[in-house]
Design an enzyme around this catalytic site. Structure first.
Site, PDB file in Angstrom:
ATOM      1  N   ASN A 107      -0.219   4.682   7.463  1.00 35.96           N
ATOM      2  CA  ASN A 107       0.803   3.838   6.834  1.00 35.96           C
ATOM      3  C   ASN A 107       1.572   3.036   7.869  1.00 35.96           C
ATOM      4  OD1 ASN A 107       0.468   4.241   4.078  1.00 35.96           O
ATOM      5  ND2 ASN A 107       1.761   6.060   4.033  1.00 35.96           N
ATOM      6  N   HIS A 112       1.520   0.175   3.866  1.00 43.26           N
ATOM      7  CA  HIS A 112       1.372   1.061   2.704  1.00 43.26           C
ATOM      8  C   HIS A 112       0.268   0.616   1.748  1.00 43.26           C
ATOM      9  CE1 HIS A 112       4.761   3.788   3.374  1.00 43.26           C
ATOM     10  NE2 HIS A 112       5.361   2.749   3.943  1.00 43.26           N
ATOM     11  N   ASP A 116      -2.396   3.166   0.429  1.00 40.73           N
ATOM     12  CA  ASP A 116      -2.743   3.401  -0.977  1.00 40.73           C
ATOM     13  C   ASP A 116      -4.244   3.271  -1.205  1.00 40.73           C
ATOM     14  OD1 ASP A 116      -0.109   3.833  -1.573  1.00 40.73           O
ATOM     15  OD2 ASP A 116       0.224   1.906  -2.576  1.00 40.73           O
ATOM     16  N   GLU A 142      -0.291  12.795   0.214  1.00 41.65           N
ATOM     17  CA  GLU A 142      -1.698  12.751   0.630  1.00 41.65           C
ATOM     18  C   GLU A 142      -2.373  14.102   0.426  1.00 41.65           C
ATOM     19  OE1 GLU A 142       0.701  13.695   4.387  1.00 41.65           O
ATOM     20  OE2 GLU A 142       0.951  12.584   2.525  1.00 41.65           O
ATOM     21  N   ARG A 162     -19.353  18.957   1.760  1.00 43.67           N
ATOM     22  CA  ARG A 162     -19.768  17.669   1.211  1.00 43.67           C
ATOM     23  C   ARG A 162     -18.588  16.692   1.164  1.00 43.67           C
ATOM     24  NH1 ARG A 162     -22.686  19.372  -2.798  1.00 43.67           N
ATOM     25  NH2 ARG A 162     -21.108  19.411  -4.439  1.00 43.67           N
TER      26      ARG A 162
END
Length: 202
Positions: A107, A112, A116, A142, A162
């Site tokens: 960020n 930002h 996002d 997050e 994975r």
């Protein structure tokens, strides 16, 4: 159609008794008036009903889904996972708790909007790495969580690996090739008598 049938039936009864000589004309006029008045009113009320139904659906989605990633939100995750654990059919499962590494620096460096976009891509990676029967959510900032249904230790490790591997493609998807995007994943298998809170704390 219901209004026309009702109106014509009443006309047939009333005018059939008192004004039989002009019954067909009156039936025609009744039908025209019913359509002319009833259709606009019916259309208006049905349209309003549809708007209300769409609004209710949007509000319901907003209450259950994280707007950024389209995964379940924290509230939905806890409710649905607890329902799964509490069901008689439930035998085993596991929780993956994920945190994007050094997300603040992303960020701070790229802004930002890119942050996002990274979260959105992470949500897509998680969704594509699990089964439809599993539950994935963004539970804050997050942080992400996945509840794996009917998954033992080996299956859980396989899914976690994975996801970790697939996260490598996030930086390419958002256009920041010079920054590695990784996640830390905590794993806890569901044990007898454990609540969802117990598992997340572990």
């Amino acid at each position: 159609m219901a209004a026309i049938i009702g109106a014509d039936t009443l006309t047939l009864v009333f005018y059939g008794i008192f004004f039989a000589d002009r019954l067909l004309l009156d039936l025609f006029v009744t039908t025209v008036i019913t359509v002319a008045v009833g259709f606009p009113l019916g259309y208006f009320f049905l349209r309003q009903q549809l708007k209300l139904a769409l609004m209710a659906a949007k509000l319901d989605r907003a209450a259950r889904i994280d707007h950024l990633t389209s995964l379940a939100n924290r509230k939905t995750f806890f409710e649905e996972a607890e329902a799964i654990v509490g069901s008689e059919a439930f035998k085993e499962g596991a929780v993956l708790f994920m945190d994007a590494d050094h997300f603040k620096s992303i960020n701070d460096t790229f802004g930002h909007a890119i942050g996002d976009a990274v979260l959105q891509e992470m949500g897509s990676v998680i969704r594509s790495s699990i089964r439809e029967s599993d539950l994935a959510a963004r539970i804050g900032g997050e942080e992400f969580a996945v509840f794996l249904v009917e998954a033992g230790r080996d299956k859980t490790l396989e899914v976690a690996e994975r996801i970790r591997q697939n996260m490598r493609g996030v930086r390419r998807a958002v256009g920041i090739e010079d920054r590695e995007i990784t996640v830390s994943i905590g794993i806890c298998l569901h044990g007898p008598g454990q609540t969802l809170d117990d598992i997340l704390l572990r």
